[in-house]
Design a protein around this motif. Structure first.
Motif, PDB file in Angstrom:
ATOM      1  N   GLY A   1       1.069  -1.247   0.034  1.00 53.39           N
ATOM      2  CA  GLY A   1      -0.220   0.001   0.053  1.00 53.39           C
ATOM      3  C   GLY A   1       0.914   1.420  -0.127  1.00 53.39           C
ATOM      4  N   GLN A   2       0.136   2.307   0.248  1.00 56.48           N
ATOM      5  CA  GLN A   2       0.776   3.551   0.129  1.00 56.48           C
ATOM      6  C   GLN A   2       0.283   4.533   1.469  1.00 56.48           C
ATOM      7  N   GLU A   3       1.534   5.357   1.596  1.00 61.99           N
ATOM      8  CA  GLU A   3       1.302   6.212   2.846  1.00 61.99           C
ATOM      9  C   GLU A   3       1.271   7.809   2.037  1.00 61.99           C
ATOM     10  N   LEU A   4       0.233   8.740   2.545  1.00 62.85           N
ATOM     11  CA  LEU A   4       0.614  10.106   1.642  1.00 62.85           C
ATOM     12  C   LEU A   4       0.950  11.064   2.607  1.00 62.85           C
ATOM     13  N   PHE A   5       2.303  11.739   2.251  1.00 60.84           N
ATOM     14  CA  PHE A   5       2.546  12.669   3.258  1.00 60.84           C
ATOM     15  C   PHE A   5       2.660  14.017   2.726  1.00 60.84           C
ATOM     16  N   ILE A   6       2.251  15.120   3.467  1.00 63.16           N
ATOM     17  CA  ILE A   6       2.141  16.408   2.927  1.00 63.16           C
ATOM     18  C   ILE A   6       2.929  17.355   4.014  1.00 63.16           C
ATOM     19  N   SER A   7       3.937  17.849   3.753  1.00 59.50           N
ATOM     20  CA  SER A   7       4.660  18.741   4.524  1.00 59.50           C
ATOM     21  C   SER A   7       4.377  20.132   4.695  1.00 59.50           C
ATOM     22  N   LEU A   8       4.350  20.671   5.714  1.00 60.48           N
ATOM     23  CA  LEU A   8       3.987  22.034   6.064  1.00 60.48           C
ATOM     24  C   LEU A   8       5.003  22.532   7.085  1.00 60.48           C
ATOM     25  N   PRO A   9       5.882  23.013   6.513  1.00 63.22           N
ATOM     26  CA  PRO A   9       7.060  23.488   7.277  1.00 63.22           C
ATOM     27  C   PRO A   9       7.136  24.863   8.092  1.00 63.22           C
TER      28      PRO A   9
ATOM     29  N   SER B   1      -2.899   5.733   4.392  1.00 60.90           N
ATOM     30  CA  SER B   1      -3.305   6.743   5.399  1.00 60.90           C
ATOM     31  C   SER B   1      -2.628   8.112   4.857  1.00 60.90           C
ATOM     32  N   VAL B   2      -3.204   9.102   5.180  1.00 58.85           N
ATOM     33  CA  VAL B   2      -2.771  10.747   5.011  1.00 58.85           C
ATOM     34  C   VAL B   2      -2.094  11.055   6.303  1.00 58.85           C
ATOM     35  N   TYR B   3      -0.865  11.749   6.106  1.00 56.96           N
ATOM     36  CA  TYR B   3      -0.437  12.423   7.165  1.00 56.96           C
ATOM     37  C   TYR B   3       0.177  13.996   6.808  1.00 56.96           C
ATOM     38  N   ILE B   4      -0.549  14.987   7.339  1.00 56.02           N
ATOM     39  CA  ILE B   4      -0.063  16.358   7.154  1.00 56.02           C
ATOM     40  C   ILE B   4       0.947  16.613   8.223  1.00 56.02           C
ATOM     41  N   GLY B   5       2.095  16.635   7.913  1.00 54.86           N
ATOM     42  CA  GLY B   5       3.140  16.836   9.023  1.00 54.86           C
ATOM     43  C   GLY B   5       3.708  18.147   9.001  1.00 54.86           C
ATOM     44  N   GLY B   6       4.400  18.383  10.142  1.00 53.02           N
ATOM     45  CA  GLY B   6       5.143  19.803  10.314  1.00 53.02           C
ATOM     46  C   GLY B   6       6.622  19.668  10.370  1.00 53.02           C
ATOM     47  N   GLY B   7       7.042  20.610  11.130  1.00 54.24           N
ATOM     48  CA  GLY B   7       6.594  21.903  11.231  1.00 54.24           C
ATOM     49  C   GLY B   7       5.212  21.938  12.327  1.00 54.24           C
TER      50      GLY B   7
END
Ligand code: SF4
Length: 456
Positions: A144-152, A198-204
């Motif tokens: 499967g796949q995990e989707l990561f979005i970076s908000l630094p 999964s979707v993960y909006i990470g920081g920051g």
């Protein structure tokens, strides 16, 4: 200084040398391979130390793996003998102890034997086994796949932080253009998406941007029309939580949120460069709870000025709230962090007791350790560990840390990984760390990732 006849062993050797804070010492090292014998001969001061290990070796990949292992072990045993100091993970310097354990098991051996040979402390061998038991169902599902979005973006920069993030007061002018790039990146993913776990909006600190900006990010994810899945926003620091952002998160399907105070001491919060209070942590937690999210709380063991009792207090406060997850990090000294500019080495009294305490307190509060990793220059050579209440492990953390699923990552400093299961191979592409460079290179990043996932 290290003089070695085998330069490709130098990085691993230096990891061990740094562990003991012996970078300024002179070593001369000769490595030989005879039959199945891996021989390391080390000259230190006026003494010569010889170490010999035997491993049956079938191919070049195994040869290099065993050579690195034998060299690390040789230096660990030498420096242990010279200093009398031992470390909780012995000569294991890798980031993922579980990965090595799985590799041993995959080759039909009991990982505990190797770990004991590498001088890993008995309680840590058991602990790694515990984490692996929690991960079994995720390994069984695999892929499967995990989707990561970076908000630094962050309100201020914490003293121990080496991440690319900068105070939003100095990067705020980039946020709208940055989100436009995220929208373009996310739109480009459609042809490569399969089973998204999964979707993960990470920081920051993702909640550091405005509600209107956050809504643009959520809308771009929603446009992918993913089936229901674990959806985390690492909202971050308690002082940026608002009902508007929480409601928006709920409306767009977020079901897991992070409240990351790191400590429940106001004095420590000031010392590490935070502008919020413990009262705000409680308020953010209770408000987020009203919206029905699973909540993760991050804590750090070894923060400046904290003793075992202070850290124990934070653990008790976090456990009393009964969040779905508590993540316990061990402070580490990272390049780029303000702390690193002032300190060459972290010597934190009681760090081992803090980690033992976290295991006792969280276990008795009903949590199980479900993923772990280590970093270089981590106080006392300990680990970071995620703990979960039954049924609440974060699939994203397991998938990405154990590299059992693809990671499709967008934004600055994001690393996409394609895992070729069965071939023991992972291919990557990374985006620039610097925000203006990321914005300028967005098209190139998109085409590189399409190529990585076989879409020309
Ligand atoms: S909140 Fe996290 S990412 Fe932001 S500065 Fe602090 S440690 Fe770094």
């Amino acid at each position: 200084m290290l003089n070695t006849n085998t330069s490709w062993l130098a990085p691993e050797i230096m990891d061990v040398v740094r562990l003991f804070d012996f970078e300024d010492a002179d070593f001369t090292h000769y490595f030989y391979f005879q039959g199945e014998k891996y021989i390391n001969c080390i000259q230190y001061m006026d003494e010569i130390y010889d170490f010999c290990e035997s491993y049956p070796t079938q191919d070049d990949v195994q040869f290099k793996r065993y050579a690195r292992r034998s060299a690390k072990l040789a230096f660990y045993e030498l420096l242990n003998k010279v200093t009398g100091i031992s470390f909780p993970y012995g000569a294991l310097t890798g980031i993922r102890p579980t990965k090595l354990a799985y590799m041993e098991e995959g080759e039909g051996r009991d990982f505990k034997e190797l770990f004991a040979r590498m001088h890993v402390a008995a309680d840590n061998i058991d602990f790694v086994g515990r984490v692996m038991r929690e991960q079994r169902p995720y390994y069984a599902a695999g892929g499967g796949q995990e989707l990561f979005i970076s908000l630094p973006f962050c309100p201020t920069k914490c003293r121990y932080c080496s991440f690319i993030t900068a105070p939003i007061s100095s990067t705020g002018q980039y946020v709208d253009d940055y989100i436009s790039c995220l929208e373009r990146e996310l739109a480009s993913l459609a042809p490569m998406l399969g089973r998204v776990n999964s979707v993960y909006i990470g920081g920051g600190t993702p909640f550091a941007i405005s509600a209107a900006q956050l809504k643009r990010v959520y809308a771009a994810v929603a446009a992918l029309r993913l089936p229901d899945c674990e959806y985390t926003v690492e909202a971050g620091r308690p002082d940026v939580f608002t009902r508007e952002k929480l409601q928006l998160s709920r409306d767009f399907g977020v079901n897991r949120i992070c409240v990351n105070p790191q400590t429940f001491s106001d004095v420590t919060l000031q010392k590490i460069g935070r502008k919020h209070t413990t009262a705000q942590t409680y308020e953010a937690y209770q408000t987020a709870k009203e919206y029905g999210f699973d909540i993760n709380i991050d804590l750090i063991a070894g923060l400046e000025g904290e003793e075992v009792a202070d850290f124990g207090h934070s653990l008790e406060c976090a456990a009393a709230l009964s969040p779905a997850n508590i993540t316990v990090h061990t402070l580490s000294l990272k390049a780029g962090a303000k702390l690193k500019e002032e300190t060459r080495r972290l010597h934190i009294d009681g760090i081992g007791e803090m980690i033992s305490l976290s295991r006792r307190v969280l276990t008795s509060a009903g949590y199980s350790p479900y993923y772990m990793y280590r970093q270089k220059y981590q106080a006392g050579g300990h680990e970071n560990c995620g703990w979960a209440l039954p049924g609440k492990a974060c699939a994203y953390n397991i998938g990405v840390m154990e590299e059992i699923s693809d990671n499709i990552a967008v934004g600055a400093n994001a690393i996409s990984k394609r895992v070729f299961a069965g071939q023991n191979r992972i291919e990557r592409c990374a985006s620039p760390k610097d925000i203006p460079t990321y914005i300028a290179k967005c098209d190139k990043i998109i085409s590189e990732r399409l190529k990585l996932f076989g879409i020309e």
